[in-house]
Scaffold this active site. Structure first.
Site, short mmCIF file in Angstrom:
data_model
loop_
_atom_site.label_atom_id
_atom_site.label_comp_id
_atom_site.label_asym_id
_atom_site.label_seq_id
_atom_site.Cartn_x
_atom_site.Cartn_y
_atom_site.Cartn_z
N ASN A 7 -13.11 -65.11 -91.94
CA ASN A 7 -14.22 -65.87 -92.59
C ASN A 7 -13.88 -65.76 -94.08
O ASN A 7 -14.44 -64.77 -94.71
CB ASN A 7 -15.39 -65.41 -92.13
CG ASN A 7 -16.53 -66.24 -92.73
OD1 ASN A 7 -16.40 -67.08 -93.37
ND2 ASN A 7 -17.89 -65.90 -92.22
N ARG A 91 -12.90 -69.33 -89.59
CA ARG A 91 -14.26 -69.92 -89.25
C ARG A 91 -14.28 -71.03 -90.48
O ARG A 91 -14.01 -70.52 -91.53
CB ARG A 91 -15.35 -68.85 -89.55
CG ARG A 91 -16.85 -69.55 -89.77
CD ARG A 91 -17.69 -68.75 -90.48
NE ARG A 91 -18.97 -69.60 -90.40
CZ ARG A 91 -19.94 -69.18 -91.06
NH1 ARG A 91 -20.18 -68.12 -91.67
NH2 ARG A 91 -21.28 -69.99 -91.07
N HIS A 180 -24.56 -73.94 -88.60
CA HIS A 180 -24.62 -72.59 -87.68
C HIS A 180 -24.32 -72.94 -86.13
O HIS A 180 -24.83 -72.25 -85.22
CB HIS A 180 -26.09 -72.16 -87.84
CG HIS A 180 -26.63 -71.83 -88.85
ND1 HIS A 180 -27.90 -72.20 -89.45
CD2 HIS A 180 -26.00 -70.82 -89.85
CE1 HIS A 180 -27.98 -71.50 -90.59
NE2 HIS A 180 -26.92 -70.87 -90.87
N ARG A 241 -34.03 -71.44 -100.16
CA ARG A 241 -33.65 -73.05 -100.05
C ARG A 241 -35.10 -73.71 -99.75
O ARG A 241 -35.63 -73.33 -98.88
CB ARG A 241 -32.51 -73.37 -99.19
CG ARG A 241 -31.06 -72.68 -99.57
CD ARG A 241 -30.03 -72.85 -98.38
NE ARG A 241 -29.24 -71.65 -98.21
CZ ARG A 241 -28.43 -71.73 -97.17
NH1 ARG A 241 -28.07 -72.81 -96.32
NH2 ARG A 241 -27.55 -70.56 -97.20
N GLU A 384 -21.16 -64.86 -83.93
CA GLU A 384 -20.17 -65.83 -84.00
C GLU A 384 -18.70 -65.77 -84.12
O GLU A 384 -17.89 -66.37 -83.48
CB GLU A 384 -20.51 -66.63 -85.67
CG GLU A 384 -21.70 -67.20 -85.64
CD GLU A 384 -22.49 -67.10 -87.02
OE1 GLU A 384 -22.76 -66.27 -87.39
OE2 GLU A 384 -22.68 -68.39 -87.40
#
Ligand code: ADP
Length: 398
Positions: A7, A91, A180, A241, A384
């Site tokens: 990743n 990823r 996600h 955010r 993940e």
């Protein structure tokens, strides 16, 4: 079979070497500050955490060091030869509309990832750096790319088209993509296993609540709606955010503050959400501590967050035409007991009931709903990497 999961960020590289027979992590690590003169790597294995200072110029040098001096190294090595690694799974954040599932890396696939750089200007270039570094360091190793957006490609068109002139979708691919996806896919499969059911027979709302947060409606095992949009800024308000707003807020503030799109984007991505409203921190732990001291803005930020997540869950009951189970995952979903409880309290009218004793747990797979709850509620720590490793294995076996 052993799979290496990578990743890559713009200055970081995370890896996990996974033994697929047992689905266990043999070793993992993070290279940070790549390209700076204080780069270092943290290796986690055998219950130990080892930090090694080793400045590297770029991802290629970092990867070379990981392979030669860490994975095969004398001191910390876990393999003797690179041939022990069967494949690498990368990823990738954005696959645009092109990728509905994982893919074997080819020149064309890299070009397709490049094509959507405008939609993920920070993430996709870093992922390409990682792929190219692998091609240079281990040119014969099969590689697979797994996309955060792919799981959401099953959304019906009415869920992903924005009410804007249609030509912007055709010309600029402006639509909801969702993120996600690998995490939502993992927890939906896992919760079905824990319930002893087929994922195809469940109506699931999965809540991935971390620094970035998104909610996903899953029916027949497929995503039918999700809260993040064109970028990972949309949907529920997050740690820093904003999530969704009346779009005029953006133009109004740009005019009043006399700022351009870059500053506005920073404001929405880094200074908003829980941090913006509470004025305290982007970490829920700090904001909860302030709430306990009676800080009014901390109370407001948390109440607002819990209500928005609950409203999304209720909203997705329309997409699902019902609801069997809510799943919480990621940093906040797995660890913040009172946030889970607070979200579910907003859904009491639907018969959602949390068992406080069962909910008193962190980072564990557990059903937290009371026996008479009309909707089941579970916590499932996300993984993940194992999903990426499984996709990689399945594709290279074909
Ligand atoms: P990312 O999206 O960067 O992977 P995480 O999933 O780690 O983020 O989520 C980060 C948030 O999770 C933090 O803001 C914090 O509030 C919460 N969190 C993480 N670990 C814990 C913990 N052990 N206890 C309580 N809260 C935690």
């Amino acid at each position: 079979m052993k799979i290496l999961v990578l990743n890559c960020g713009s200055s970081s590289l995370k890896y996990q070497l996974i033994d697929m027979e047992t689905e266990t992590v043999i070793t993992k690590g993070t290279y940070e500050r790549i390209g700076m003169n204080n780069s270092f790597i943290t290796v986690k294995q055998d219950g130990e955490k080892i930090r090694i200072e080793h400045p590297v110029k770029n991802h290629e040098k970092a990867l070379k060091f990981v392979f030669e001096d860490i994975l095969m190294g004398e001191e910390h090595g876990k393999i003797r030869s690179l041939t022990e690694i069967d494949a690498i799974g990368h990823r990738i954040v954005h696959g645009g509309e092109k990728f509905k599932e994982a893919a074997i890396v080819t020149d064309e696939v890299i070009e397709n990832i490049r094509d959507v750089i405008p939609l993920a200007p920070l993430h996709n270039p870093a992922a390409i750096l990682g792929i190219e570094a692998c091609r240079s360091v281990v040119p014969d190793m099969p590689m697979v790319v797994v996309f955060d957006t792919a799981f959401h490609q099953t959304m019906p068109k009415e869920s992903y088209i924005y009410p804007l002139p249609y030509e912007f979708y055709e010309k600029y691919k402006v639509r909801k993509y969702g993120f996600h996806g690998t995490s939502h896919r993992y927890v939906s499969r896992r919760v079905a296993e824990l319930m002893g059911k087929n994922v195809e027979d469940l109506k699931i709302v999965s809540c991935h609540l971390g620094q970035g947060a998104s909610v996903c409606a899953i029916k027949d095992g497929k995503c039918v709606n999700t809260s993040m949009g064109l970028t990972p800024l949309g949907g529920i308000g997050m740690c820093a955010r904003s999530g969704d707003l009346d779009p005029s807020v953006v133009t109004y503030l740009m005019e009043n503050l006399n700022i351009g799109p870059k500053d506005m984007s920073d404001l929405l991505n880094k200074q908003s959400g829980i941090l913006g409203v509470s004025g305290i921190s982007n970490d829920f732990r700090d904001v909860e501590a302030a709430k306990d001291e009676g800080n009014e803005r901390a109370i407001l930020a948390i109440d607002m967050h819990n209500k928005i997540v609950a409203e999304y869950i209720a909203r997705y009951m329309v997409s699902l035409q019902g609801l069997d189970v809510i799943v919480f995952t990621a940093g906040i979903g797995e660890n913040q007991i009172r946030i889970r409880k607070g979200i579910c309290e907003n859904l009491k009218f639907l018969g959602v009931e949390v068992d406080d004793e069962k909910n008193n747990s962190r980072g564990e797979e557990v059903e937290i709903s009371a026996p008479n709850s009309k909707v089941k509620v579970f916590v499932v720590p996300t993984d993940e990497e194992i999903m990426i490793a499984r996709d990689t294995m399945n594709l290279i076996k074909k």
